[in-house]
Enzyme design. Sequence first.
Site, PDB file in Angstrom:
ATOM      1  N   ASP A  14      19.619  -5.974  -8.938  1.00 37.23           N
ATOM      2  CA  ASP A  14      20.400  -4.738  -9.176  1.00 37.23           C
ATOM      3  C   ASP A  14      20.729  -4.657 -10.663  1.00 37.23           C
ATOM      4  O   ASP A  14      21.895  -4.627 -11.079  1.00 37.23           O
ATOM      5  CB  ASP A  14      21.677  -4.720  -8.305  1.00 37.23           C
ATOM      6  CG  ASP A  14      22.507  -5.981  -8.431  1.00 37.23           C
ATOM      7  OD1 ASP A  14      21.915  -7.067  -8.593  1.00 37.23           O
ATOM      8  OD2 ASP A  14      23.749  -5.878  -8.386  1.00 37.23           O
TER       9      ASP A  14
ATOM     10  N   PHE B 233      14.916 -11.223  -5.867  1.00 33.20           N
ATOM     11  CA  PHE B 233      15.139 -11.077  -4.427  1.00 33.20           C
ATOM     12  C   PHE B 233      15.624  -9.678  -4.135  1.00 33.20           C
ATOM     13  O   PHE B 233      16.585  -9.210  -4.758  1.00 33.20           O
ATOM     14  CB  PHE B 233      16.164 -12.113  -3.935  1.00 33.20           C
ATOM     15  CG  PHE B 233      15.662 -13.519  -4.048  1.00 33.20           C
ATOM     16  CD1 PHE B 233      15.623 -14.164  -5.285  1.00 33.20           C
ATOM     17  CD2 PHE B 233      15.195 -14.195  -2.934  1.00 33.20           C
ATOM     18  CE1 PHE B 233      15.128 -15.451  -5.400  1.00 33.20           C
ATOM     19  CE2 PHE B 233      14.701 -15.492  -3.034  1.00 33.20           C
ATOM     20  CZ  PHE B 233      14.673 -16.118  -4.279  1.00 33.20           C
ATOM     21  N   ALA B 234      14.965  -9.001  -3.195  1.00 27.97           N
ATOM     22  CA  ALA B 234      15.361  -7.632  -2.825  1.00 27.97           C
ATOM     23  C   ALA B 234      15.344  -7.549  -1.309  1.00 27.97           C
ATOM     24  O   ALA B 234      14.330  -7.182  -0.698  1.00 27.97           O
ATOM     25  CB  ALA B 234      14.413  -6.626  -3.456  1.00 27.97           C
TER      26      ALA B 234
ATOM     27  N   HIS C 293      28.712 -15.300 -18.615  1.00 29.03           N
ATOM     28  CA  HIS C 293      29.094 -14.114 -17.836  1.00 29.03           C
ATOM     29  C   HIS C 293      29.800 -13.077 -18.717  1.00 29.03           C
ATOM     30  O   HIS C 293      30.710 -13.409 -19.488  1.00 29.03           O
ATOM     31  CB  HIS C 293      30.038 -14.561 -16.713  1.00 29.03           C
ATOM     32  CG  HIS C 293      30.142 -13.608 -15.583  1.00 29.03           C
ATOM     33  ND1 HIS C 293      30.737 -12.375 -15.710  1.00 29.03           N
ATOM     34  CD2 HIS C 293      29.731 -13.690 -14.302  1.00 29.03           C
ATOM     35  CE1 HIS C 293      30.696 -11.742 -14.545  1.00 29.03           C
ATOM     36  NE2 HIS C 293      30.073 -12.529 -13.671  1.00 29.03           N
TER      37      HIS C 293
ATOM     38  N   ASP D  33      18.802 -11.363 -10.932  1.00 27.19           N
ATOM     39  CA  ASP D  33      19.333 -10.391  -9.969  1.00 27.19           C
ATOM     40  C   ASP D  33      18.473  -9.131 -10.016  1.00 27.19           C
ATOM     41  O   ASP D  33      17.988  -8.750 -11.092  1.00 27.19           O
ATOM     42  CB  ASP D  33      20.766  -9.991 -10.347  1.00 27.19           C
ATOM     43  CG  ASP D  33      21.815 -10.843  -9.640  1.00 27.19           C
ATOM     44  OD1 ASP D  33      21.462 -11.904  -9.118  1.00 27.19           O
ATOM     45  OD2 ASP D  33      22.996 -10.424  -9.620  1.00 27.19           O
TER      46      ASP D  33
ATOM     47  N   TYR E 185      18.569  -3.567  -0.986  1.00 31.78           N
ATOM     48  CA  TYR E 185      18.410  -3.843  -2.418  1.00 31.78           C
ATOM     49  C   TYR E 185      16.999  -3.534  -2.927  1.00 31.78           C
ATOM     50  O   TYR E 185      16.752  -3.635  -4.127  1.00 31.78           O
ATOM     51  CB  TYR E 185      18.803  -5.293  -2.730  1.00 31.78           C
ATOM     52  CG  TYR E 185      20.303  -5.481  -2.923  1.00 31.78           C
ATOM     53  CD1 TYR E 185      21.195  -5.042  -1.961  1.00 31.78           C
ATOM     54  CD2 TYR E 185      20.818  -6.080  -4.067  1.00 31.78           C
ATOM     55  CE1 TYR E 185      22.569  -5.213  -2.118  1.00 31.78           C
ATOM     56  CE2 TYR E 185      22.197  -6.254  -4.240  1.00 31.78           C
ATOM     57  CZ  TYR E 185      23.054  -5.817  -3.263  1.00 31.78           C
ATOM     58  OH  TYR E 185      24.413  -5.980  -3.440  1.00 31.78           O
TER      59      TYR E 185
ATOM     60  N   TYR F 230      33.641 -12.937 -18.794  1.00 30.98           N
ATOM     61  CA  TYR F 230      34.434 -14.132 -19.123  1.00 30.98           C
ATOM     62  C   TYR F 230      34.065 -14.769 -20.454  1.00 30.98           C
ATOM     63  O   TYR F 230      34.499 -15.870 -20.746  1.00 30.98           O
ATOM     64  CB  TYR F 230      34.302 -15.177 -17.995  1.00 30.98           C
ATOM     65  CG  TYR F 230      34.861 -14.650 -16.692  1.00 30.98           C
ATOM     66  CD1 TYR F 230      36.239 -14.604 -16.481  1.00 30.98           C
ATOM     67  CD2 TYR F 230      34.024 -14.147 -15.704  1.00 30.98           C
ATOM     68  CE1 TYR F 230      36.754 -14.066 -15.312  1.00 30.98           C
ATOM     69  CE2 TYR F 230      34.535 -13.604 -14.535  1.00 30.98           C
ATOM     70  CZ  TYR F 230      35.900 -13.570 -14.340  1.00 30.98           C
ATOM     71  OH  TYR F 230      36.417 -13.031 -13.192  1.00 30.98           O
TER      72      TYR F 230
ATOM     73  N   GLU G  26      26.825 -18.747  -7.252  1.00 25.06           N
ATOM     74  CA  GLU G  26      27.276 -18.727  -8.655  1.00 25.06           C
ATOM     75  C   GLU G  26      28.288 -19.858  -8.903  1.00 25.06           C
ATOM     76  O   GLU G  26      28.299 -20.465  -9.978  1.00 25.06           O
ATOM     77  CB  GLU G  26      27.897 -17.374  -8.975  1.00 25.06           C
ATOM     78  CG  GLU G  26      28.297 -17.209 -10.425  1.00 25.06           C
ATOM     79  CD  GLU G  26      28.796 -15.807 -10.717  1.00 25.06           C
ATOM     80  OE1 GLU G  26      27.971 -14.933 -11.027  1.00 25.06           O
ATOM     81  OE2 GLU G  26      30.032 -15.583 -10.615  1.00 25.06           O
TER      82      GLU G  26
HETATM   83  C1  UD2 Z   1      27.459 -11.736  -8.548  1.00 26.75           C
HETATM   84  C2  UD2 Z   1      26.362 -12.322  -9.407  1.00 26.75           C
HETATM   85  C3  UD2 Z   1      25.177 -12.667  -8.520  1.00 26.75           C
HETATM   86  C4  UD2 Z   1      25.579 -13.658  -7.465  1.00 26.75           C
HETATM   87  C5  UD2 Z   1      26.714 -13.065  -6.646  1.00 26.75           C
HETATM   88  C6  UD2 Z   1      27.238 -14.111  -5.689  1.00 26.75           C
HETATM   89  C7  UD2 Z   1      26.270 -11.514 -11.723  1.00 26.75           C
HETATM   90  C8  UD2 Z   1      25.988 -10.348 -12.592  1.00 26.75           C
HETATM   91  N1  UD2 Z   1      26.000 -11.337 -10.412  1.00 26.75           N
HETATM   92  O1  UD2 Z   1      26.969 -10.430  -8.221  1.00 26.75           O
HETATM   93  O2  UD2 Z   1      24.137 -13.235  -9.278  1.00 26.75           O
HETATM   94  O3  UD2 Z   1      25.958 -14.876  -8.061  1.00 26.75           O
HETATM   95  O4  UD2 Z   1      27.800 -12.627  -7.485  1.00 26.75           O
HETATM   96  O5  UD2 Z   1      28.299 -13.635  -4.967  1.00 26.75           O
HETATM   97  O6  UD2 Z   1      26.651 -12.574 -12.175  1.00 26.75           O
HETATM   98  N2  UD2 Z   1      20.808  -9.518  -2.630  1.00 26.75           N
HETATM   99  C9  UD2 Z   1      19.887  -8.812  -1.840  1.00 26.75           C
HETATM  100  N3  UD2 Z   1      20.353  -8.087  -0.791  1.00 26.75           N
HETATM  101  C10 UD2 Z   1      21.681  -7.986  -0.481  1.00 26.75           C
HETATM  102  C11 UD2 Z   1      22.598  -8.691  -1.287  1.00 26.75           C
HETATM  103  C12 UD2 Z   1      22.142  -9.432  -2.363  1.00 26.75           C
HETATM  104  O7  UD2 Z   1      18.691  -8.871  -2.083  1.00 26.75           O
HETATM  105  O8  UD2 Z   1      22.031  -7.277   0.487  1.00 26.75           O
HETATM  106  C13 UD2 Z   1      20.309 -10.329  -3.769  1.00 26.75           C
HETATM  107  C14 UD2 Z   1      19.867  -9.430  -4.935  1.00 26.75           C
HETATM  108  O9  UD2 Z   1      18.838 -10.068  -5.635  1.00 26.75           O
HETATM  109  C15 UD2 Z   1      21.132  -9.350  -5.791  1.00 26.75           C
HETATM  110  C16 UD2 Z   1      21.664 -10.780  -5.628  1.00 26.75           C
HETATM  111  O10 UD2 Z   1      21.348 -11.160  -4.273  1.00 26.75           O
HETATM  112  O11 UD2 Z   1      20.813  -9.006  -7.119  1.00 26.75           O
HETATM  113  C17 UD2 Z   1      23.168 -10.953  -5.874  1.00 26.75           C
HETATM  114  O12 UD2 Z   1      23.917 -10.082  -5.044  1.00 26.75           O
HETATM  115  P1  UD2 Z   1      24.878  -8.985  -5.651  1.00 26.75           P
HETATM  116  O13 UD2 Z   1      24.254  -8.462  -6.902  1.00 26.75           O
HETATM  117  O14 UD2 Z   1      25.239  -8.010  -4.630  1.00 26.75           O
HETATM  118  O15 UD2 Z   1      26.138  -9.846  -6.010  1.00 26.75           O
HETATM  119  P2  UD2 Z   1      27.297  -9.453  -7.049  1.00 26.75           P
HETATM  120  O16 UD2 Z   1      27.117  -8.078  -7.568  1.00 26.75           O
HETATM  121  O17 UD2 Z   1      28.620  -9.815  -6.465  1.00 26.75           O
END
Ligand code: UD2
Length: 292
Positions: free
Chosen positions: A151, A59-60, A171, A149, A64, A174, A241
């Site tokens: 990113d 998902f992008a 994870h 994910d 993203y 953890y 998550e």
């Molecule tokens: C953590 C988790 C992620 C998700 C998230 C929930 C890991 C490494 N990452 O990462 O999987 O569970 O927490 O809070 O365990 N996205 C978009 N556009 C946006 C925001 C998100 O496309 O503006 C999608 C994208 O595919 C991204 C995913 O959602 O990879 C998760 O978002 P994140 O990576 O910003 O979340 P993060 O870093 O808190």
Amino acid sequence: MLFCFLIDSFIWVSAWDGLNVQADLTSWLAPIVWEGTFDPKLIDSIYKQQNITVATTVFALGKYTVFLQDFLESAEQNFFVGFRVHYYVFSDHPEQVPDVKLGGERKLTVMTVNSSSRWQEMSLGRMKRLEMLIESGLVNDADYLFSLDVDTKFYGRWGAETLGDLIGVIHAWYYNSPCVLFPYERRPESQAFIPYSEGDYYYGGAVLGGSVKCVYQLAKTCREQLDIDAAKSIEAAWQEESHLNKYFLYNKPSKLLSPEYSWDDQKMKPQEIKIIRFSQVLKNYAEVRPNI
Ligand code: UD2
């Protein structure tokens, strides 16, 4: 084996008989995939004979899309090389999906979706979209399905050793913590609630997978639980998550991927981690997210 329990509101961690962070079997006898626990050539050859297709959703949304180029290029170098892979890229900016050269028998389908003004919704909307993708029949030709994910980047081999009915990843932050410290959702009002007396692993939301049938059951259940929370205006601590962790607690993964398969570029590689295969890249949250 580690057991956590609560006595008179004090948290005790017992049976600390050597928390073996690199065990290669869980207590329900599911393998944990670490470097050195499998023969890469042998395991790939077994699955190649079965002529399998691996569908992969990513998902992008919003900004993203900037991560797609590295994600796809590094996947082409490392992810199921030599296998039939079908990427499904979900984006609200389909025109920003880069044209990355794909290997033979590999294809990419762009799925256009609506935008959202909150990053939390983009992240937790993935379960619903995964459920709908499977219901649409589009992935009927696939044997296995991963959701990753965006990113992120692949730094090493990711092959048939990761296949199984239901796959979760431990994870990176953890894998060597006692379960009382896991950031499970702790409010009983949420469907993702896990009491301090329960838990075994903390799974990352960045990677999930399995057979199409098992991933469907997972996505559908998590979406239903997310809907119940949403109706009560509750958002679990770590969005989907947290629900994924609840699901895996009662529906045990048949195989666990070690944190080699979901590292974080911010985290130094300790000696016990022999190889980093897939990792979250550094990102400036304020720059890429539409809200805080
Ligand atoms: C953590 C988790 C992620 C998700 C998230 C929930 C890991 C490494 N990452 O990462 O999987 O569970 O927490 O809070 O365990 N996205 C978009 N556009 C946006 C925001 C998100 O496309 O503006 C999608 C994208 O595919 C991204 C995913 O959602 O990879 C998760 O978002 P994140 O990576 O910003 O979340 P993060 O870093 O808190």
